[in-house]
Design an enzyme around this catalytic site. Structure first.
Site: not given
Ligand SMILES: CC(C)(COP(=O)(O)OP(=O)(O)OC[C@H]1O[C@@H](n2cnc3c(N)ncnc32)[C@H](O)[C@@H]1OP(=O)(O)O)[C@@H](O)C(=O)NCCC(=O)NCCS
Length: 153
Positions: A76, A108, A120
């Site tokens: 994202i 992974e 996840y």
């Molecule tokens: C991982 C990623 C896709 C999550 O997307 P996001 O839009 O920020 O996530 P959401 O806002 O939908 O959050 C969903 C859940 O994720 C978890 N989460 C998201 N951000 C978090 C943070 N900073 N710390 C802890 N948990 C977090 C929580 O469980 C959250 O649920 P909640 O809001 O009810 O607590 C995003 O952080 C990203 O793109 N990261 C960089 C790329 C990456 O690491 N990809 C995965 C490689 S394996």
């Protein structure tokens, strides 16, 4: 949360996807990896999340072979993180993989990637294995990979 669509990635999207990739990941895929590798085989699924036709805010790369789905990449745009879009996108990926016959989904993730691991786990993925010192880190050290699985049946 605004309206959104999850639709197949187009070649014209690669520039925007590459810009997100570079800001979202510590070790990003290159533009050529993003453009070519997922399109080499017909069992790959590459979809973009957009709030308007031209406003891409995330994407995933996944594949499904013999009933096993695998997450290759998901991100994202950092400007949109923490607003529920990751949850939406992962839902879209699970729906896509289920639709093409996946019985399970594997991925992974770096041990230090707290947001991804939490996302996840919230979606029902469980840790099935840890690969010791699998990933290199920016500071030259290494860290474990968590292998996670979600059963769809
Ligand atoms: C991982 C990623 C896709 C999550 O997307 P996001 O839009 O920020 O996530 P959401 O806002 O939908 O959050 C969903 C859940 O994720 C978890 N989460 C998201 N951000 C978090 C943070 N900073 N710390 C802890 N948990 C977090 C929580 O469980 C959250 O649920 P909640 O809001 O009810 O607590 C995003 O952080 C990203 O793109 N990261 C960089 C790329 C990456 O690491 N990809 C995965 C490689 S394996």
């Amino acid at each position: 949360m605004s309206d959104y669509q999850i639709t197949p990635l187009d070649h014209d999207d690669i520039e925007r996807i590459t810009a997100i990739e570079q800001r979202a990941h510590l070790f990003p895929w290159s533009a050529s990896q993003l453009a070519v590798s997922p399109r080499q085989f017909d069992y790959h699924y590459v979809l973009r999340l957009a709030t308007t036709p031209s406003t891409i805010i995330g994407y995933f790369y996944a594949r499904c072979i013999a009933g096993e789905g695998e997450v290759l990449n998901i991100a994202i745009d950092p400007d949109y993180q923490g607003q529920g879009w990751g949850w939406v996108l992962l839902n879209g990926m699970i729906t896509t993989l289920r639709h093409v016959g996946a019985d399970s989904i594997w991925l992974e993730v770096r041990e230090s990637n707290i947001p991804a691991k939490a996302l996840y786990q919230k979606h029902g993925f469980r840790v099935v294995h840890r690969r010791q010192q699998y990933y290199r880190c920016a500071d030259g050290h290494r860290e474990d990979a968590w292998i996670m699985e979600k059963r769809l049946t």
